[in-house]
Design a protein around this motif. Structure first.
Motif, mmCIF file in Angstrom:
data_model
loop_
_atom_site.group_PDB
_atom_site.id
_atom_site.type_symbol
_atom_site.label_atom_id
_atom_site.label_comp_id
_atom_site.label_asym_id
_atom_site.label_seq_id
_atom_site.Cartn_x
_atom_site.Cartn_y
_atom_site.Cartn_z
ATOM 1 N N ASN A 1 5.972 3.935 4.821
ATOM 2 C CA ASN A 1 6.914 3.175 3.988
ATOM 3 C C ASN A 1 8.032 4.069 3.453
ATOM 4 N N TYR A 2 7.712 5.346 3.324
ATOM 5 C CA TYR A 2 8.681 6.283 2.757
ATOM 6 C C TYR A 2 9.527 6.894 3.871
ATOM 7 N N ALA A 3 8.903 7.102 5.044
ATOM 8 C CA ALA A 3 9.669 7.624 6.191
ATOM 9 C C ALA A 3 10.849 6.697 6.477
ATOM 10 N N ILE B 1 0.851 -1.197 0.000
ATOM 11 C CA ILE B 1 0.000 0.000 0.000
ATOM 12 C C ILE B 1 0.884 1.244 0.000
ATOM 13 N N LYS B 2 0.247 2.374 -0.289
ATOM 14 C CA LYS B 2 1.029 3.614 -0.391
ATOM 15 C C LYS B 2 0.888 4.403 0.912
ATOM 16 N N ALA B 3 1.491 3.816 1.953
ATOM 17 C CA ALA B 3 1.462 4.438 3.280
ATOM 18 C C ALA B 3 2.678 5.346 3.421
ATOM 19 N N GLY C 1 7.362 3.979 -12.773
ATOM 20 C CA GLY C 1 6.404 4.567 -11.844
ATOM 21 C C GLY C 1 5.924 5.879 -12.420
ATOM 22 N N THR C 2 4.952 6.479 -11.775
ATOM 23 C CA THR C 2 4.428 7.756 -12.261
ATOM 24 C C THR C 2 5.541 8.797 -12.317
ATOM 25 N N ALA C 3 6.272 8.943 -11.227
ATOM 26 C CA ALA C 3 7.345 9.935 -11.196
ATOM 27 C C ALA C 3 8.510 9.506 -12.083
ATOM 28 N N PRO D 1 1.644 -2.228 -6.051
ATOM 29 C CA PRO D 1 1.154 -2.592 -7.389
ATOM 30 C C PRO D 1 1.136 -1.353 -8.299
ATOM 31 N N SER D 2 2.269 -1.119 -8.931
ATOM 32 C CA SER D 2 2.456 0.083 -9.764
ATOM 33 C C SER D 2 1.500 0.092 -10.952
ATOM 34 N N ILE D 3 0.862 1.221 -11.146
ATOM 35 C CA ILE D 3 -0.054 1.389 -12.287
ATOM 36 C C ILE D 3 0.754 1.495 -13.577
HETATM 37 N N1 PLP Z 1 6.664 1.584 -5.990
HETATM 38 C C1 PLP Z 1 6.679 2.555 -5.062
HETATM 39 C C2 PLP Z 1 7.274 2.257 -3.742
HETATM 40 C C3 PLP Z 1 6.152 3.820 -5.365
HETATM 41 O O1 PLP Z 1 6.169 4.792 -4.464
HETATM 42 C C4 PLP Z 1 5.611 4.045 -6.641
HETATM 43 C C5 PLP Z 1 5.020 5.345 -6.983
HETATM 44 O O2 PLP Z 1 3.873 5.556 -6.994
HETATM 45 C C6 PLP Z 1 5.609 3.001 -7.573
HETATM 46 C C7 PLP Z 1 6.143 1.792 -7.202
HETATM 47 C C8 PLP Z 1 5.039 3.194 -8.943
HETATM 48 O O3 PLP Z 1 3.653 3.162 -8.899
HETATM 49 P P1 PLP Z 1 2.800 3.924 -10.015
HETATM 50 O O4 PLP Z 1 3.258 3.377 -11.328
HETATM 51 O O5 PLP Z 1 1.404 3.547 -9.708
HETATM 52 O O6 PLP Z 1 3.096 5.351 -9.866
#
Ligand code: PLP
Ligand code: COI
Length: 341
Positions: A188-190, A183-185, A284-286, A245-247
């Motif tokens: 996880n980034y901290a 999940i995008k918590a 990833g998006t970025a 789960p990267s989009i």
């Molecule tokens: N993995 C992590 C840990 C991310 O923070 C991101 C960024 O969103 C991704 C993968 C790529 O996901 P997405 O393609 O949905 O941006």
């Protein structure tokens, strides 16, 4: 349309305040109707759940100007659904998918002058997020929450743009089995900040995290999934319950198969196999797709045959097709493009 006076070509990946953001509050079991506001500051109690126990999640997506001058976003419904999943795991309320997509639409429209022009290489990055806003002192979920969504124009995530980067195998773990890696918590980034600063101090662009249980399987980086290309042009991506789960990755696997006619595999990837791949990229998006030229394994270097000068040929095709779809140059699969205006 008139655009802001910004040097689009030279934007990095950093925050620039834009005019309007969306905010909605959850109280007494329901979300309010939500509004746009020009106030970029958040005012919350000193004991808010997010400040004490990191009860927060976020998303990331982009708005693009297409070749024919429309403003679009890419698969925002999938970001909305992933936020629903993140919120559920963090005991936060669901922000409905349609409302999320509506918030995206409102914020992009309100900041249309910040959407970089077609061909500039920049995009408008959208950051939806949700956090526990009411006071908690015992370890428990908040009962009031705030959902916000702001926009900021960005350039490439890695400085060199499409230039291959160097990453290192990381001894720190990102996500535990059965933890929150999927999940995008915010948490996880901290916990990846120390590892990324350490990587940068040692001269590496990013960390390759391995699975926490055995340190033998490739997981992901701090902000992107991996894709690999085999010497016989198969596109391989790691399968794990503890990666996001990267989009972008899910879209690229579809593009590889349906647009480029390539074989694709989503499976466990042993670190020992990595030396045999022809190409490697972060997606990833970025990151979009950032090619990897070199992987440092505790001083032992793995040099990808695609080298340090340019993207490998398959990575390039994937990149061109995906960005072509996002910028309206290549027909998109049904439902992938959300037209704002
Ligand atoms: N993995 C992590 C840990 C991310 O923070 C991101 C960024 O969103 C991704 C993968 C790529 O996901 P997405 O393609 O949905 O941006
Ligand atoms: C994204 O690609 O949208 C991310 O969230 C990755 C990173 C900027 C945290």
């Amino acid at each position: 349309m008139k655009k802001k006076d910004i040097d689009w070509q030279n934007l990095g990946f950093s925050y620039i305040q834009t005019d309007q953001r969306y905010v909605s509050n959850f109280k007494d079991g329901a979300w309010d109707e939500g509004v746009l506001t020009s106030d970029a500051n958040v005012v919350i109690n000193e004991c808010a759940g997010v400040l004490q126990y990191c009860q927060a999640c976020f998303e990331g997506l982009k708005a693009y100007t297409t070749e024919d001058g429309k403003i679009v976003t890419f698969r925002p419904d999938l970001n909305a659904q992933r936020m629903v999943d993140s919120a559920a795991r963090l005991v936060m309320p669901e922000f409905p998918v349609e409302r999320f997509v509506d918030a995206v639409t409102q914020v992009v429209k309100a900041n249309a002058e910040y959407v970089p022009p077609y061909g500039s290489g920049a995009t408008l990055y959208l950051r939806p997020y949700m956090f526990g806003s009411s006071a908690v002192i015992g370890v428990k979920p908040a009962d009031e929450f705030q959902f916000r969504l702001f926009a900021t124009p960005v350039g490439p995530y890695f400085k060199g743009g499409a230039k291959p980067i160097t990453i290192r195998v990381c001894d720190f773990d990102r996500a535990a089995p059965h933890g929150t890696g999927h999940i995008k918590a915010g948490l996880n980034y901290a916990m990846s900040l120390y590892a990324i600063m350490d990587a940068h101090n040692q001269g590496f662009d990013e960390n390759m995290y391995l699975d926490a249980a055995t340190h033998t399987k490739v997981e992901e980086t701090g902000g992107a999934n991996f894709i690999f290309v085999t010497k016989d042009n198969k596109v391989v991506t790691p399968k794990s319950d503890s990666i996001l789960p990267s989009i972008t990755r899910r879209s690229l696997m579809h593009v590889a198969k349906e647009y480029l006619g390539l074989e694709v595999e989503e499976r466990e990837v042993c670190f020992d196999e990595v030396k045999d791949f022809a190409e490697c990229g972060l997606c990833g998006t970025a990151a979009v797709i950032s090619p990897v030229g070199k992987i440092d394994d505790h001083g032992k270097e793995i040099l990808l045959p695609s080298g340090m000068e340019e993207m490998g040929p398959i990575t390039k095709k994937l990149y061109d097709t995906l960005t072509g779809i996002q910028m309206g140059k290549i027909e998109a699969p049904k439902g992938w493009i959300h037209v704002i205006e």
